[in-house]
Design an enzyme around this catalytic site. Structure first.
Site, PDB file in Angstrom:
ATOM      1  N   CYS A  94      35.237  35.472  46.947  1.00 21.90           N
ATOM      2  CA  CYS A  94      34.712  36.761  47.410  1.00 21.90           C
ATOM      3  C   CYS A  94      35.090  37.097  48.849  1.00 21.90           C
ATOM      4  CB  CYS A  94      33.200  36.783  47.185  1.00 21.90           C
ATOM      5  SG  CYS A  94      32.488  38.457  47.152  1.00 21.90           S
ATOM      6  N   LYS A 120      32.567  27.760  49.411  1.00 25.22           N
ATOM      7  CA  LYS A 120      32.894  29.010  50.108  1.00 25.22           C
ATOM      8  C   LYS A 120      32.773  28.846  51.620  1.00 25.22           C
ATOM      9  CE  LYS A 120      31.589  33.926  49.971  1.00 25.22           C
ATOM     10  NZ  LYS A 120      30.656  34.900  49.334  1.00 25.22           N
ATOM     11  N   GLU A 172      32.010  35.051  40.603  1.00 29.66           N
ATOM     12  CA  GLU A 172      31.017  34.478  41.507  1.00 29.66           C
ATOM     13  C   GLU A 172      29.622  34.687  40.924  1.00 29.66           C
ATOM     14  OE1 GLU A 172      30.066  34.619  46.292  1.00 29.66           O
ATOM     15  OE2 GLU A 172      30.695  36.473  45.305  1.00 29.66           O
TER      16      GLU A 172
END
Length: 266
Positions: free
Chosen positions: A155, A114, A41
């Site tokens: 993440c 995301k 990321e």
């Protein structure tokens, strides 16, 4: 069988330097025989402030970060899971934290934005991605190296197991991350192994790992986990990569001896 590589970086506020380091490690992954490599990321930028990503956000399909990924994929003949980069997709002030996947011919095979945005405050550390990021809404999978179906996530998504069962079962789950040192130490490996075990899938988890120029410390521990929850490789801190083999026979064995995916009722 397909060799895969997870790359760890300690990215800086200097985009050109970060892109050069990413390109170096992609080349090293290919030199070690990898057919698919994954970046962490924000491999392209760990700014001094959250708002720094707004200034470098790219339009979908255009910009130096996406060009580097596309050119590297084509030149190396490599599937690349391009960590994340800021994408401005609309007229609003906020941007998406997007994971772009590139095929060996340099074409973009998928893009995932995301969905879950991180917020944390323990009195000493404060993070709120929602100040500059707009959440995505759509789970994405892509058929990549060796025909493996790859489920994309980023993440903080790792804490939401329902995301990984939103579509058909995947052979590989991708989790590029920049976990904080505090939360990573407590939960990173535990969550990665849980996602691998419950989905009976390989997990590739490239991470930011070290002390960054902006003062932030990330947990690192880039790793690849097999469908039984075994850690096949781990890099605790600093730049580098780990490799492993995505073994379809091993995957089939795990799913046959314990057919948990067939036993699902909800």
């Amino acid at each position: 069988m397909t060799k895969i590589a997870a790359i760890q970086m300690v990215s800086s506020p200097d985009i050109e330097r970060n892109l050069a380091r990413a390109r170096h490690w992609l080349g090293e992954a290919r030199a070690q025989g990898a057919e698919l490599a994954a970046l962490p990321e924000y491999f392209c930028l760990m700014g001094r402030a959250d708002t720094d990503k707004l200034a470098v956000a790219e339009a979908p399909g255009d910009g130096p970060i996406q060009r580097m990924l596309a050119e590297s994929a084509r030149e190396l003949g490599l599937w690349i899971i391009g960590g994340t980069l800021p994408i401005r997709d609309g007229a609003g002030e906020k941007v998406r934290n997007s994971c772009c996947v590139f095929a060996p011919d340099g074409s973009q095979a998928a893009r995932y934005d995301k969905i879950h945005l991180f917020r944390y405050d323990n009195g000493r550390e404060h993070y709120d991605e929602g100040r500059v990021l707009e959440a995505g809404s759509t789970p994405v999978t892509v058929q990549a190296a060796g025909g493996a179906r790859v489920g994309l996530s980023v993440c903080y998504d790792l804490r939401f197991p329902e995301l990984y069962r939103a579509g058909p079962p995947c052979e590989l789950l991708s989790v590029p991350a920049a976990f904080t040192y505090t939360t990573g130490k407590a939960h990173w490996e535990l969550l990665l192994r849980a996602r691998a075990i419950e989905n009976q899938a390989y997990v590739i988890a490239p991470a930011q790992g070290g002390q960054h120029e902006n003062g932030r410390r990330t947990w690192g521990h880039t790793m690849i986990v097999d469908p039984w929850g075994e850690v096949l490789g781990c890099l605790p801190e600093g730049e580098g990569l780990v490799t492993a083999t995505l073994d379809t026979a091993r995957l089939a064995q795990v799913r046959e001896q314990l057919p948990a995916l067939q036993h699902r009722r909800l």
